[in-house]
Design a protein around this motif. Structure first.
Motif, PDB file in Angstrom:
ATOM      1  N   LEU A  63       0.824  -1.201   0.000  1.00 19.43           N
ATOM      2  CA  LEU A  63       0.000   0.000   0.000  1.00 19.43           C
ATOM      3  C   LEU A  63       0.861   1.256   0.000  1.00 19.43           C
ATOM      4  O   LEU A  63       0.537   2.244  -0.675  1.00 19.43           O
ATOM      5  N   ARG A  64       1.971   1.237   0.734  1.00 22.09           N
ATOM      6  CA  ARG A  64       2.840   2.411   0.787  1.00 22.09           C
ATOM      7  C   ARG A  64       3.432   2.714  -0.584  1.00 22.09           C
ATOM      8  O   ARG A  64       3.493   3.873  -1.003  1.00 22.09           O
ATOM      9  N   ARG A  65       3.864   1.672  -1.297  1.00 21.23           N
ATOM     10  CA  ARG A  65       4.404   1.882  -2.644  1.00 21.23           C
ATOM     11  C   ARG A  65       3.345   2.467  -3.568  1.00 21.23           C
ATOM     12  O   ARG A  65       3.621   3.383  -4.351  1.00 21.23           O
ATOM     13  N   ALA A  66       2.124   1.935  -3.468  1.00 24.41           N
ATOM     14  CA  ALA A  66       1.041   2.444  -4.307  1.00 24.41           C
ATOM     15  C   ALA A  66       0.705   3.894  -3.948  1.00 24.41           C
ATOM     16  O   ALA A  66       0.476   4.727  -4.841  1.00 24.41           O
ATOM     17  N   GLU A  67       0.701   4.207  -2.661  1.00 24.18           N
ATOM     18  CA  GLU A  67       0.412   5.572  -2.227  1.00 24.18           C
ATOM     19  C   GLU A  67       1.455   6.546  -2.754  1.00 24.18           C
ATOM     20  O   GLU A  67       1.126   7.653  -3.211  1.00 24.18           O
ATOM     21  N   GLN A  68       2.725   6.168  -2.686  1.00 21.62           N
ATOM     22  CA  GLN A  68       3.791   7.032  -3.187  1.00 21.62           C
ATOM     23  C   GLN A  68       3.636   7.297  -4.673  1.00 21.62           C
ATOM     24  O   GLN A  68       3.821   8.426  -5.142  1.00 21.62           O
ATOM     25  N   LEU A  69       3.279   6.261  -5.415  1.00 20.04           N
ATOM     26  CA  LEU A  69       3.070   6.402  -6.856  1.00 20.04           C
ATOM     27  C   LEU A  69       1.907   7.344  -7.141  1.00 20.04           C
ATOM     28  O   LEU A  69       1.988   8.233  -8.004  1.00 20.04           O
ATOM     29  N   VAL A  70       0.809   7.166  -6.413  1.00 20.51           N
ATOM     30  CA  VAL A  70      -0.375   7.993  -6.618  1.00 20.51           C
ATOM     31  C   VAL A  70      -0.091   9.442  -6.261  1.00 20.51           C
ATOM     32  O   VAL A  70      -0.474  10.371  -6.989  1.00 20.51           O
ATOM     33  N   ARG A  71       0.593   9.669  -5.127  1.00 23.08           N
ATOM     34  CA  ARG A  71       0.901  11.034  -4.699  1.00 23.08           C
ATOM     35  C   ARG A  71       1.777  11.744  -5.714  1.00 23.08           C
ATOM     36  O   ARG A  71       1.620  12.942  -5.963  1.00 23.08           O
ATOM     37  N   ALA A  72       2.707  11.012  -6.321  1.00 22.47           N
ATOM     38  CA  ALA A  72       3.591  11.620  -7.310  1.00 22.47           C
ATOM     39  C   ALA A  72       2.840  11.971  -8.591  1.00 22.47           C
ATOM     40  O   ALA A  72       3.120  12.989  -9.233  1.00 22.47           O
ATOM     41  N   GLU A  73       1.882  11.126  -8.965  1.00 22.16           N
ATOM     42  CA  GLU A  73       1.181  11.314 -10.238  1.00 22.16           C
ATOM     43  C   GLU A  73      -0.022  12.235 -10.116  1.00 22.16           C
ATOM     44  O   GLU A  73      -0.260  13.069 -10.994  1.00 22.16           O
ATOM     45  N   CYS A  74      -0.785  12.098  -9.036  1.00 19.76           N
ATOM     46  CA  CYS A  74      -2.014  12.889  -8.856  1.00 19.76           C
ATOM     47  C   CYS A  74      -2.081  13.382  -7.414  1.00 19.76           C
ATOM     48  O   CYS A  74      -2.874  12.867  -6.607  1.00 19.76           O
ATOM     49  N   PRO A  75      -1.258  14.370  -7.052  1.00 18.45           N
ATOM     50  CA  PRO A  75      -1.177  14.788  -5.644  1.00 18.45           C
ATOM     51  C   PRO A  75      -2.462  15.359  -5.076  1.00 18.45           C
ATOM     52  O   PRO A  75      -2.644  15.385  -3.856  1.00 18.45           O
ATOM     53  N   GLY A  76      -3.386  15.844  -5.939  1.00 18.86           N
ATOM     54  CA  GLY A  76      -4.595  16.464  -5.438  1.00 18.86           C
ATOM     55  C   GLY A  76      -5.745  15.517  -5.176  1.00 18.86           C
ATOM     56  O   GLY A  76      -6.786  15.935  -4.659  1.00 18.86           O
TER      57      GLY A  76
END
Length: 300
Positions: A63-76
């Motif tokens: 989940l942490r890896r997925a969260e980091q990816l999402v935050r980088a791509e779509c931070p809002g």
């Protein structure tokens, strides 16, 4: 509260690509994103506590890896996550009941830490009450867009076509509306495809109607397709629509039509079946042979 876009996470490259695609879709739809990691646990009695702790650690890392990816791509995009003990398919189906749509990797890991060679994804597709989008591991944001002027990958160019598979014997509003909305959100062209078969002359018998000219048949099917979609053209006036009918097998026609597309939309009839998850032949072929993301929209 708005229903979220839900992504199933299992640590595989496919699920990370699914999380990134789901984040972009949540941003397009102005929806929150919810990441779900579900795992099956069948420990031996003496090592149950240790095995459970290991599973929770692996889930948290995924989940942490997925969260980091999402935050980088779509931070809002508003983001939540949860890890839950399986059965995995049942847990994801429960999450799908509250979702705008579910996004999964089309294949995953073999073994206890991930999808069993796609069995989870197929099980969710067969029974989910919301649309399910299947994404392959190599899918990137630029793959949704047309190439740049120099032929290179770009996320600033327009979106690739959304392709809609239309069965004129069973045209379903839920499937058509999903495709039109997807095209509207992307400012993309919608290509509606219907495949039909020329009657085989060996099948004609006494009293049967003979073959009519193939071109005339095609024109009749095209007119029918245009009539079915007219209401949706009126509802979505900003969506450019291209109707196509082909004399070919539906599975072959869809694989060919989806080449270079950004999204393929197919329907799936929900039904109670006594054994195992099943999908129709067209959906099954799309899941296994189409290169772009595939949205499977359930209907009754």
């Amino acid at each position: 509260m708005l229903s979220p876009v839900v992504a199933g996470i299992d640590g595989s490259a496919e699920s990370l690509a699914a999380a990134a695609w789901a984040a972009r879709e949540a941003e397009r739809r102005n929806r929150p994103l919810h990441l779900v990691h579900a795992w099956d646990w069948h420990p031996r009695r003496q090592d149950g506590e240790i095995a459970g702790a290991a599973q929770r650690h692996l889930a948290r890392c995924s989940l942490r890896r997925a969260e980091q990816l999402v935050r980088a791509e779509c931070p809002g995009v508003p983001l939540t996550d949860v890890q839950t003990e399986g059965p995995t398919t049942a847990a994801l189906l429960k999450a799908a009941d509250e979702a705008e749509l579910m996004v999964l990797g089309s294949r995953g890991l073999s073994g206890f830490t991930g999808f069993l060679v796609g069995s989870v994804a197929l099980g969710v597709v067969a029974k989910a009450t919301c649309p399910v989008v299947l994404v392959r591991a190599d899918e990137e944001a630029a793959d949704e867009h047309l190439p740049a002027a120099d032929g290179g990958a770009s996320t600033d160019s327009g979106y690739r076509d959304v392709v809609l598979a239309v069965d004129l014997d069973e045209a379903c509003d839920e499937v058509i509306e999903f495709a039109f909305e997807a095209a509207r959100l992307r400012h993309a062209r919608l290509r509606a495809v219907h495949a039909w078969h020329t009657a085989a002359p060996v099948g004609l018998g006494p009293g049967d109607i003979g073959l009519v000219e193939e071109t005339w048949q095609g024109e009749e099917w095209l007119g029918f397709l245009k009539a079915v979609l007219q209401m949706w053209r009126d509802k979505y006036p900003d969506v450019e629509v291209l109707e196509t009918v082909v004399d070919d097998r539906p599975t072959t026609a869809l694989v060919r039509a989806s080449t270079g597309a950004g999204l393929l939309v197919v329907g799936h009839r929900l039904a109670e079946r006594p054994v195992g998850p099943r999908t129709g032949p067209v959906t099954h072929a799309a899941i296994h042979h189409v290169g772009c993301p595939v949205a499977v929209v359930p209907h009754l």
